[in-house]
Motif scaffolding. Structure first.
Motif, mmCIF file in Angstrom:
data_model
loop_
_atom_site.group_PDB
_atom_site.id
_atom_site.type_symbol
_atom_site.label_atom_id
_atom_site.label_comp_id
_atom_site.label_asym_id
_atom_site.label_seq_id
_atom_site.Cartn_x
_atom_site.Cartn_y
_atom_site.Cartn_z
ATOM 1 N N TYR A 115 0.843 -1.186 0.000
ATOM 2 C CA TYR A 115 0.000 0.000 0.000
ATOM 3 C C TYR A 115 0.885 1.244 0.000
ATOM 4 N N LYS A 138 0.870 5.321 1.056
ATOM 5 C CA LYS A 138 0.117 6.169 1.971
ATOM 6 C C LYS A 138 0.744 7.555 2.086
ATOM 7 N N ALA A 173 -2.051 11.627 6.878
ATOM 8 C CA ALA A 173 -3.458 11.940 7.160
ATOM 9 C C ALA A 173 -4.404 11.407 6.087
ATOM 10 N N GLU A 174 -3.988 10.382 5.378
ATOM 11 C CA GLU A 174 -4.872 9.733 4.413
ATOM 12 C C GLU A 174 -4.842 8.225 4.645
ATOM 13 N N GLY A 175 -5.863 7.545 4.123
ATOM 14 C CA GLY A 175 -5.861 6.090 4.202
ATOM 15 C C GLY A 175 -4.922 5.503 3.165
ATOM 16 N N PRO A 176 -4.475 4.264 3.384
ATOM 17 C CA PRO A 176 -3.595 3.609 2.414
ATOM 18 C C PRO A 176 -4.305 3.351 1.087
ATOM 19 N N PHE A 197 -4.229 0.891 -2.220
ATOM 20 C CA PHE A 197 -3.714 -0.404 -2.672
ATOM 21 C C PHE A 197 -2.877 -0.244 -3.933
ATOM 22 N N PHE A 254 3.695 0.730 2.669
ATOM 23 C CA PHE A 254 3.485 -0.282 3.691
ATOM 24 C C PHE A 254 3.363 -1.659 3.048
ATOM 25 N N PHE A 309 -5.093 8.060 14.881
ATOM 26 C CA PHE A 309 -5.661 8.102 13.540
ATOM 27 C C PHE A 309 -6.381 6.770 13.345
ATOM 28 N N GLY A 323 -10.575 3.601 3.951
ATOM 29 C CA GLY A 323 -11.114 4.947 4.038
ATOM 30 C C GLY A 323 -9.994 5.954 4.239
ATOM 31 N N PRO A 324 -10.328 7.233 4.238
ATOM 32 C CA PRO A 324 -9.314 8.277 4.367
ATOM 33 C C PRO A 324 -8.833 8.484 5.792
#
Lengths: 113, 116
Positions: free
Chosen positions: A36, A38, A41-44, A46, A89, B91, B108-109
């Protein structure tokens, strides 16, 4: 006990060259591995995955290699681009990817112009 | 690719209050959702597995009475941090897996929780 290890906290690569990110695991029950990307402050997001029955999977500039005997996998990015700069990651799962993932601590890739 | 949203994206609350975080799969039905937590400069740690219509499964060391999870529909899971304390500041990220056994989890974010 870290079951998924990314021993390089950071990696700096020149634009256009190959980036190689490494990951080691200790749990023999893992059968599915994912990478992943990243940003803070954001999601991973794919990138690519590989099943334990394979030793290589390729998708565009991204290739993942799996060495089961060594419990080692690597992500190759070629050619590296400035937009590739992010934290990467490595993650593993024991249920074909549909189980909760065990993540490594990440490697911060920096692509230099 | 599949889209997963979280709400709110950040929240600040006083110690002792409860905070609810929503995770929605926007364009697919998610039979399973996962909740992760990430502390600064650390890895994502799986907290619990949320299956639609059944009780969540918590990882070792995660207090189920403190982190309440509800997966009431195939597109929504909620995480409620009850009686939040400053050490709960983190987080929180959810992910979702689709009905057809897609091998990739879509994340999600994330939600940044700060407890004062």
């Amino acid at each position: 006990d870290q079951q998924v290890k990314q021993n390089s906290p950071s990696l700096s690569v020149q634009e256009g060259r190959i980036s190689i990110l490494n990951c080691d695991y200790t749990n023999s029950m893992f059968d599915y591995f994912l990478w992943y990307k990243k940003y803070p402050a954001e999601g991973p997001t794919f990138l690519i995955s590989i099943s334990s029955i394979k030793d290589k999977n390729e998708d565009g500039r991204f290739t993942v290699f799996l060495n089961k005997s060594a419990k080692h996998l690597s992500l190759h990015i070629v050619p590296s681009q400035p937009g590739d700069s992010a934290v990467y990651f490595c993650a593993a799962s024991g249920g074909g990817g549909a189980d909760g993932l065990t993540f490594g601590k990440g490697t911060h890739l920096i692509i230099q112009p | 690719g599949a889209v997963v949203s979280q709400h709110p994206s950040w929240v600040i609350c006083k110690s002792g209050t409860s905070v609810k975080i929503e995770c929605r799969s926007l364009d697919f039905q998610a039979t399973t959702m996962f909740w992760y937590r990430q502390f600064p400069k650390q890895s994502l740690m799986l907290m619990a597995t949320s299956n639609e219509g059944s009780k969540a499964t918590y990882e070792q060391g995660v207090e189920k009475d403190k982190f309440l999870i509800n997966h009431a529909s195939l597109t929504l899971s909620t995480l409620t941090v009850t009686s939040a304390h400053p050490e709960d500041s983190s987080f929180y990220i959810c992910s979702a897996v689709g009905r057809r056994g897609v091998n990739e989890q879509f994340f999600g974010p994330g939600t940044r929780l700060t407890v004062l």
